[in-house]
Motif scaffolding. Structure first.
Motif, short mmCIF file in Angstrom:
data_model
loop_
_atom_site.label_atom_id
_atom_site.label_comp_id
_atom_site.label_asym_id
_atom_site.label_seq_id
_atom_site.Cartn_x
_atom_site.Cartn_y
_atom_site.Cartn_z
N ARG A 124 -0.34 -51.91 107.18
CA ARG A 124 0.87 -51.26 107.66
C ARG A 124 2.04 -51.70 106.78
O ARG A 124 2.17 -52.89 106.47
CB ARG A 124 1.12 -51.63 109.10
N VAL A 125 2.90 -50.78 106.40
CA VAL A 125 4.03 -51.08 105.53
C VAL A 125 5.32 -50.73 106.24
O VAL A 125 5.44 -49.67 106.86
CB VAL A 125 3.93 -50.30 104.20
N ASN A 126 6.29 -51.64 106.14
CA ASN A 126 7.61 -51.40 106.73
C ASN A 126 8.69 -51.64 105.68
O ASN A 126 8.62 -52.56 104.87
CB ASN A 126 7.85 -52.35 107.91
N ASP A 127 9.70 -50.79 105.72
CA ASP A 127 10.91 -50.96 104.92
C ASP A 127 10.65 -50.98 103.41
O ASP A 127 11.26 -51.76 102.68
CB ASP A 127 11.65 -52.23 105.34
N VAL A 128 9.77 -50.11 102.95
CA VAL A 128 9.57 -49.90 101.53
C VAL A 128 9.63 -48.39 101.29
O VAL A 128 8.96 -47.62 101.99
CB VAL A 128 8.24 -50.47 101.02
N PHE A 129 10.41 -47.97 100.31
CA PHE A 129 10.68 -46.55 100.11
C PHE A 129 10.45 -46.14 98.65
O PHE A 129 10.59 -46.95 97.74
CB PHE A 129 12.14 -46.24 100.48
N ILE A 130 10.10 -44.88 98.47
CA ILE A 130 10.12 -44.28 97.13
C ILE A 130 11.47 -43.61 96.98
O ILE A 130 11.77 -42.62 97.66
CB ILE A 130 8.97 -43.29 96.95
N SER A 131 12.28 -44.18 96.11
CA SER A 131 13.63 -43.67 95.92
C SER A 131 13.64 -42.39 95.10
O SER A 131 14.42 -41.46 95.38
CB SER A 131 14.49 -44.74 95.25
N SER A 132 12.77 -42.34 94.09
CA SER A 132 12.72 -41.16 93.21
C SER A 132 11.42 -41.16 92.44
O SER A 132 10.71 -42.17 92.37
CB SER A 132 13.89 -41.16 92.23
N VAL A 133 11.12 -40.02 91.85
CA VAL A 133 9.98 -39.90 90.95
C VAL A 133 10.42 -39.17 89.69
O VAL A 133 11.43 -38.44 89.69
CB VAL A 133 8.79 -39.15 91.60
N GLY A 134 9.66 -39.35 88.62
CA GLY A 134 9.93 -38.65 87.37
C GLY A 134 8.62 -38.23 86.73
O GLY A 134 7.60 -38.92 86.90
N VAL A 135 8.63 -37.14 86.01
CA VAL A 135 7.41 -36.57 85.44
C VAL A 135 7.68 -36.11 84.01
O VAL A 135 8.76 -35.59 83.71
CB VAL A 135 6.91 -35.38 86.29
N HIS A 136 6.70 -36.31 83.15
CA HIS A 136 6.74 -35.71 81.81
C HIS A 136 5.40 -35.01 81.58
O HIS A 136 4.35 -35.64 81.57
CB HIS A 136 6.94 -36.76 80.73
N LEU A 137 5.47 -33.69 81.38
CA LEU A 137 4.28 -32.90 81.07
C LEU A 137 4.51 -32.16 79.75
O LEU A 137 5.48 -31.42 79.62
CB LEU A 137 3.97 -31.91 82.18
N PRO A 138 3.62 -32.35 78.76
CA PRO A 138 3.77 -31.67 77.47
C PRO A 138 3.28 -30.22 77.54
O PRO A 138 3.13 -29.65 78.63
CB PRO A 138 2.91 -32.51 76.54
N GLU A 139 3.01 -29.64 76.39
CA GLU A 139 2.62 -28.22 76.28
C GLU A 139 1.41 -27.90 77.14
O GLU A 139 0.44 -28.66 77.20
CB GLU A 139 2.31 -27.89 74.82
N TRP A 140 1.49 -26.73 77.81
CA TRP A 140 0.38 -26.28 78.66
C TRP A 140 -0.57 -25.41 77.84
O TRP A 140 -0.15 -24.58 77.03
CB TRP A 140 0.90 -25.47 79.84
#
Length: 345
Positions: free
Chosen positions: A2-18
């Protein structure tokens, strides 16, 4: 756990050519029959852009979205599946230098495609434990553009390898998602499944030689354990890890708004994950993930980023993340969406 008081504030992604599967078929790289059966429509190819440089790009995005300065980060955790730099180099150090971060602790985790949840597990410990960290940066990146790997075929027909990177800023204060639970385990009876018959010493696989984990798996199936027994064992093990996370988060499967797994053949996701949960595939990220490819440990954050920006998640929603790695490792986590961040609009 069980986890308390831990948050993901933001995320970032880098994806190259599809690159589409249809293009790969036309170039003789992919089999049309496999494409029609799996439904995997494409992947991302980075060419000569180094994995660590993509990690820096994803990290910069996450840091900017979190509205923090790089030099205020307390710890950094990096994970990877494949080549990150010359032997003896330290990828986290490269990333921190490029970001202009402080001289902080930096860990390099090797859990394959399970690396991001392993990094989150470690970040939770650093925030809630003796380290008393306030802000932890986690990153992961892969570039499979190498003659030693055929991204379309070498790892079987269930997924296509993808290049890309992802990052997250984990906080003790606040964030758009609260980590409610996280569990992991190792089914070591399957350790040889990915190691194969190679000797432990001296090193047998050189950088210039072709590497096929698929061939190792076939050897294990033929010599040690039939595939049916493997699948039965890992299915029971994975589901136990998953249900422990649901219990620790005080939710039922029906409470899960979105299930995020690694990007592979939708039939596998449905049979191994969604059906046991009693959920339809519409609650998974398959429709998005089928076009992304399997970017190692980055899959989960790439799909979470998409789900938030696409308006598929609302405050109060619960999200189940699950991934696996060689060893056999499985982790799962439950997040609760606190709000829709400004960067999602």
């Amino acid at each position: 756990m069980r986890v308390n008081d831990v948050f993901i504030s933001s995320v970032g992604v880098h994806l190259p050519e599809w690159v589409s599967s249809e293009r790969a078929i036309a170039d003789g790289m992919y089999e049309e029959e496999v494409y029609k059966a799996s439904g995997l429509t494409g992947t991302h190819v980075a060419g000569d852009l180094a994995a660590v440089d993509m990690a820096v790009s994803a990290a910069r995005s996450a840091i900017e979205r979190a509205d923090v300065d790089a030099d205020t980060i307390d710890s950094h955790i990096h994970s990877s599946v494949y080549y990150q730099g010359p032997d003896g180099s330290y990828p986290p150090g490269y990333i921190l230098r490029e970001l202009g971060a402080g001289n902080i602790p930096a860990l390099d985790i090797h859990q394959g495609c399970n690396g991001m949840l392993a990094a989150l597990d470690t970040a939770v410990g650093q925030i809630t434990g003796a380290a008393k960290a306030e802000t932890v940066l986690v990153t992961t990146a892969q570039n499979f553009s190498t003659p030693t790997i055929n991204r379309w075929k070498d790892f079987g027909s269930t997924y296509i390898l993808s290049d890309g990177a992802a990052a997250a800023v984990v906080s003790a204060d606040s964030g758009f998602a609260e980590i409610r639970s996280l569990n992991t385990g190792t089914l070591h009876m399957l350790e040889k499944w990915h190691r194969g018959e190679e000797s432990l010493l001296p090193p047998q696989t050189k950088a210039h030689e072709e590497l096929s984990v698929g061939e190792r798996a076939i050897q294990f199936n033929e010599n040690d354990m039939p595939l049916t027994e493997i699948l039965e064992s890992l299915s029971k093990f994975d589901l136990d890890i998953l249900f422990r996370s649901l219990v620790d988060a005080d939710v039922n499967a029906a409470d899960i708004a979105k299930v995020i797994a690694i990007n592979l053949d939708g039939r596998m996701i449905d049979q191994a994950l969604m059906q046991p949960l009693g959920l339809s595939m519409e609650r998974s990220t398959w429709e998005f993930g089928k076009s992304v490819g399997h970017a190692g440990a980055a899959d989960l954050i790439i799909s979470l980023d998409h789900s938030v920006r696409a308006g598929e998640l609302s405050p109060g929603d619960h999200v189940l993340l699950t991934s696996q790695g060689p060893g056999w490792i499985c982790s799962s986590a439950v997040l609760k969406i606190a709000d829709v961040p400004a960067w999602a609009n």
